[in-house]
Design a protein around this motif. Structure first.
Motif, PDB file in Angstrom:
ATOM      1  N   SER A   6      17.405  25.390  36.545  1.00 17.50           N
ATOM      2  CA  SER A   6      18.564  24.618  35.867  1.00 17.50           C
ATOM      3  C   SER A   6      18.487  24.370  35.037  1.00 17.50           C
ATOM      4  O   SER A   6      19.219  24.846  34.180  1.00 17.50           O
ATOM      5  CB  SER A   6      18.849  23.437  36.980  1.00 17.50           C
ATOM      6  OG  SER A   6      17.303  23.181  36.802  1.00 17.50           O
ATOM      7  N   ASP A   7      17.089  24.127  34.600  1.00 20.82           N
ATOM      8  CA  ASP A   7      17.226  23.456  33.036  1.00 20.82           C
ATOM      9  C   ASP A   7      15.586  24.358  32.265  1.00 20.82           C
ATOM     10  O   ASP A   7      15.676  23.596  31.108  1.00 20.82           O
ATOM     11  CB  ASP A   7      17.033  21.803  33.311  1.00 20.82           C
ATOM     12  CG  ASP A   7      15.875  21.713  34.276  1.00 20.82           C
ATOM     13  OD1 ASP A   7      14.754  21.961  34.402  1.00 20.82           O
ATOM     14  OD2 ASP A   7      15.564  19.979  34.637  1.00 20.82           O
ATOM     15  N   GLY A   8      14.964  25.000  33.050  1.00 18.64           N
ATOM     16  CA  GLY A   8      13.886  25.232  32.432  1.00 18.64           C
ATOM     17  C   GLY A   8      12.616  24.770  32.128  1.00 18.64           C
ATOM     18  O   GLY A   8      11.399  24.765  31.699  1.00 18.64           O
ATOM     19  N   SER A   9      12.661  22.682  32.873  1.00 20.48           N
ATOM     20  CA  SER A   9      11.154  21.538  32.890  1.00 20.48           C
ATOM     21  C   SER A   9      10.647  23.048  33.858  1.00 20.48           C
ATOM     22  O   SER A   9      10.610  23.940  34.584  1.00 20.48           O
ATOM     23  CB  SER A   9      11.804  21.487  33.418  1.00 20.48           C
ATOM     24  OG  SER A   9      12.617  21.159  34.660  1.00 20.48           O
ATOM     25  N   LEU A  10       9.038  22.097  33.602  1.00 17.24           N
ATOM     26  CA  LEU A  10       7.855  22.872  34.056  1.00 17.24           C
ATOM     27  C   LEU A  10       7.856  22.489  35.574  1.00 17.24           C
ATOM     28  O   LEU A  10       8.284  21.920  35.991  1.00 17.24           O
ATOM     29  CB  LEU A  10       6.609  22.152  33.975  1.00 17.24           C
ATOM     30  CG  LEU A  10       5.472  22.249  33.955  1.00 17.24           C
ATOM     31  CD1 LEU A  10       5.354  23.934  34.168  1.00 17.24           C
ATOM     32  CD2 LEU A  10       4.424  21.590  33.545  1.00 17.24           C
ATOM     33  N   ILE A 109      -0.969  23.748  40.595  1.00 20.34           N
ATOM     34  CA  ILE A 109      -0.741  21.915  40.317  1.00 20.34           C
ATOM     35  C   ILE A 109       0.975  22.408  39.690  1.00 20.34           C
ATOM     36  O   ILE A 109       1.748  22.923  38.878  1.00 20.34           O
ATOM     37  CB  ILE A 109      -0.751  21.529  38.729  1.00 20.34           C
ATOM     38  CG1 ILE A 109      -2.933  22.073  39.286  1.00 20.34           C
ATOM     39  CG2 ILE A 109      -0.577  20.324  39.199  1.00 20.34           C
ATOM     40  CD1 ILE A 109      -3.366  21.651  37.917  1.00 20.34           C
ATOM     41  N   VAL A 110       1.552  21.444  40.963  1.00 21.24           N
ATOM     42  CA  VAL A 110       3.080  21.719  40.897  1.00 21.24           C
ATOM     43  C   VAL A 110       3.293  20.286  40.258  1.00 21.24           C
ATOM     44  O   VAL A 110       2.844  19.145  40.649  1.00 21.24           O
ATOM     45  CB  VAL A 110       3.627  21.830  42.175  1.00 21.24           C
ATOM     46  CG1 VAL A 110       4.646  21.742  42.132  1.00 21.24           C
ATOM     47  CG2 VAL A 110       3.307  23.144  42.665  1.00 21.24           C
ATOM     48  N   ARG A 111       4.617  19.743  39.240  1.00 23.80           N
ATOM     49  CA  ARG A 111       5.006  18.711  38.503  1.00 23.80           C
ATOM     50  C   ARG A 111       6.040  18.524  39.369  1.00 23.80           C
ATOM     51  O   ARG A 111       7.802  19.416  39.151  1.00 23.80           O
ATOM     52  CB  ARG A 111       4.902  18.796  37.498  1.00 23.80           C
ATOM     53  CG  ARG A 111       5.579  17.956  36.631  1.00 23.80           C
ATOM     54  CD  ARG A 111       5.303  18.332  34.927  1.00 23.80           C
ATOM     55  NE  ARG A 111       6.593  16.734  33.861  1.00 23.80           N
ATOM     56  CZ  ARG A 111       7.221  17.431  34.078  1.00 23.80           C
ATOM     57  NH1 ARG A 111       7.829  18.417  33.784  1.00 23.80           N
ATOM     58  NH2 ARG A 111       8.122  16.136  33.105  1.00 23.80           N
ATOM     59  N   GLU A 112       6.485  17.332  40.031  1.00 25.02           N
ATOM     60  CA  GLU A 112       8.050  16.804  40.513  1.00 25.02           C
ATOM     61  C   GLU A 112       8.790  16.997  39.941  1.00 25.02           C
ATOM     62  O   GLU A 112       8.579  16.369  38.157  1.00 25.02           O
ATOM     63  CB  GLU A 112       7.695  16.207  40.823  1.00 25.02           C
ATOM     64  CG  GLU A 112       6.772  16.250  42.373  1.00 25.02           C
ATOM     65  CD  GLU A 112       7.760  15.154  43.632  1.00 25.02           C
ATOM     66  OE1 GLU A 112       8.124  13.853  43.455  1.00 25.02           O
ATOM     67  OE2 GLU A 112       7.281  14.921  44.985  1.00 25.02           O
ATOM     68  N   LYS A 113      10.542  17.275  39.930  1.00 24.61           N
ATOM     69  CA  LYS A 113      11.378  17.241  38.965  1.00 24.61           C
ATOM     70  C   LYS A 113      11.912  16.064  37.948  1.00 24.61           C
ATOM     71  O   LYS A 113      11.149  15.877  37.002  1.00 24.61           O
ATOM     72  CB  LYS A 113      12.206  17.787  39.763  1.00 24.61           C
ATOM     73  CG  LYS A 113      13.238  17.597  39.166  1.00 24.61           C
ATOM     74  CD  LYS A 113      13.926  19.674  38.965  1.00 24.61           C
ATOM     75  CE  LYS A 113      15.477  19.788  37.881  1.00 24.61           C
ATOM     76  NZ  LYS A 113      15.270  20.699  37.114  1.00 24.61           N
ATOM     77  N   SER A 114      11.033  14.796  39.136  1.00 25.26           N
ATOM     78  CA  SER A 114      11.422  13.772  38.289  1.00 25.26           C
ATOM     79  C   SER A 114      10.328  13.494  37.189  1.00 25.26           C
ATOM     80  O   SER A 114       9.904  12.953  36.140  1.00 25.26           O
ATOM     81  CB  SER A 114      11.096  12.532  39.220  1.00 25.26           C
ATOM     82  OG  SER A 114       9.424  12.585  39.456  1.00 25.26           O
ATOM     83  N   GLY A 115       9.022  14.544  36.930  1.00 27.23           N
ATOM     84  CA  GLY A 115       7.725  14.455  36.143  1.00 27.23           C
ATOM     85  C   GLY A 115       7.069  13.416  35.952  1.00 27.23           C
ATOM     86  O   GLY A 115       5.938  12.582  35.473  1.00 27.23           O
ATOM     87  N   ARG A 116       7.216  12.443  37.543  1.00 35.86           N
ATOM     88  CA  ARG A 116       6.426  11.450  37.987  1.00 35.86           C
ATOM     89  C   ARG A 116       5.055  11.987  39.169  1.00 35.86           C
ATOM     90  O   ARG A 116       4.006  10.968  38.428  1.00 35.86           O
ATOM     91  CB  ARG A 116       7.130  10.067  38.303  1.00 35.86           C
ATOM     92  CG  ARG A 116       8.856   9.800  37.464  1.00 35.86           C
ATOM     93  CD  ARG A 116       8.948   9.228  38.491  1.00 35.86           C
ATOM     94  NE  ARG A 116      10.067   8.401  36.813  1.00 35.86           N
ATOM     95  CZ  ARG A 116      11.100   7.596  37.381  1.00 35.86           C
ATOM     96  NH1 ARG A 116      10.938   7.575  39.282  1.00 35.86           N
ATOM     97  NH2 ARG A 116      11.952   7.411  37.065  1.00 35.86           N
ATOM     98  N   MET A 117       4.832  12.796  39.144  1.00 38.90           N
ATOM     99  CA  MET A 117       3.771  13.063  40.050  1.00 38.90           C
ATOM    100  C   MET A 117       3.794  14.728  40.072  1.00 38.90           C
ATOM    101  O   MET A 117       4.315  15.481  39.715  1.00 38.90           O
ATOM    102  CB  MET A 117       4.439  13.118  41.775  1.00 38.90           C
ATOM    103  CG  MET A 117       3.168  12.622  43.297  1.00 38.90           C
ATOM    104  SD  MET A 117       3.656  12.024  43.922  1.00 38.90           S
ATOM    105  CE  MET A 117       4.465  13.139  45.105  1.00 38.90           C
ATOM    106  N   MET A 118       2.437  14.510  40.373  1.00 47.18           N
ATOM    107  CA  MET A 118       2.040  16.112  40.019  1.00 47.18           C
ATOM    108  C   MET A 118       1.464  16.326  41.952  1.00 47.18           C
ATOM    109  O   MET A 118      -0.160  15.135  42.508  1.00 47.18           O
ATOM    110  CB  MET A 118       1.135  16.801  39.552  1.00 47.18           C
ATOM    111  CG  MET A 118       1.484  16.593  37.786  1.00 47.18           C
ATOM    112  SD  MET A 118       0.641  17.106  36.752  1.00 47.18           S
ATOM    113  CE  MET A 118      -1.038  15.568  36.384  1.00 47.18           C
ATOM    114  N   TYR A 119       1.245  17.701  42.216  1.00 45.76           N
ATOM    115  CA  TYR A 119       0.197  17.925  43.142  1.00 45.76           C
ATOM    116  C   TYR A 119      -0.139  19.471  43.573  1.00 45.76           C
ATOM    117  O   TYR A 119       0.304  20.235  42.683  1.00 45.76           O
ATOM    118  CB  TYR A 119       0.498  17.273  44.912  1.00 45.76           C
ATOM    119  CG  TYR A 119       2.021  17.921  44.660  1.00 45.76           C
ATOM    120  CD1 TYR A 119       2.275  18.947  45.325  1.00 45.76           C
ATOM    121  CD2 TYR A 119       3.758  17.788  44.335  1.00 45.76           C
ATOM    122  CE1 TYR A 119       3.174  19.573  45.906  1.00 45.76           C
ATOM    123  CE2 TYR A 119       4.542  18.362  44.228  1.00 45.76           C
ATOM    124  CZ  TYR A 119       4.613  18.962  45.322  1.00 45.76           C
ATOM    125  OH  TYR A 119       6.098  19.932  45.540  1.00 45.76           O
TER     126      TYR A 119
END
Length: 134
Positions: A6-10, A109-119
């Motif tokens: 949708s927006d090319g974000s990580l 490592i996945v970065r949530e769309k909000s950018g506030r959390m990784m798992y």
């Protein structure tokens, strides 16, 4: 690295090593997450298959049938293994124990769309860890 369409974000940083298995492993792990809704650890834990490189790169003599060899890891459903052999004509090689190294190893490592959390997740086939820093 993968990004959100949708927006090319990580979306994630990931890698599956293993020579010829590398692109096969990437596709299998990404499909597990995108199509089957698995989290990174479950996607890495899932059993894999590997199409033998030798069968694809060694030329065959004219008129000689090519029978591809497919390694399948413990946990692949018996029905799938049977279909690979019976319906598609593959030479199926069940693979367990230390021979599982053919399936590669990876971390995600996945970065949530909000950018506030990784798992993340780390492959159970070898030592390693997924470690993210902000």
């Amino acid at each position: 690295m993968t990004v959100h369409e949708s927006d090319g974000s990580l979306h994630s940083a990931m890698g599956v090593m293993g020579g010829f298995m590398q692109p096969q492993g990437h596709v299998q792990v990404l499909f597990n997450m995108a199509l089957f809704g698995m989290d990174p650890q479950a996607a890495l834990d899932a059993p894999r298959f590997c199409i033998d490189a030798v069968e694809l790169v060694v030329p065959r003599a004219a008129g000689q049938a090519q029978q591809s060899k497919v390694f399948v890891e413990d946990g692949v459903a018996e029905g799938v293994v049977g279909a690979l052999a019976d319906e598609f004509g593959h030479k199926v090689v069940p693979t367990a124990g230390l021979a599982r190294s053919v399936f590669g190893r990876g971390q995600i490592i996945v970065r949530e769309k909000s950018g506030r959390m990784m798992y993340g997740g780390s492959d159970p086939r070898a030592d390693g860890c997924a470690f993210g820093l902000y």
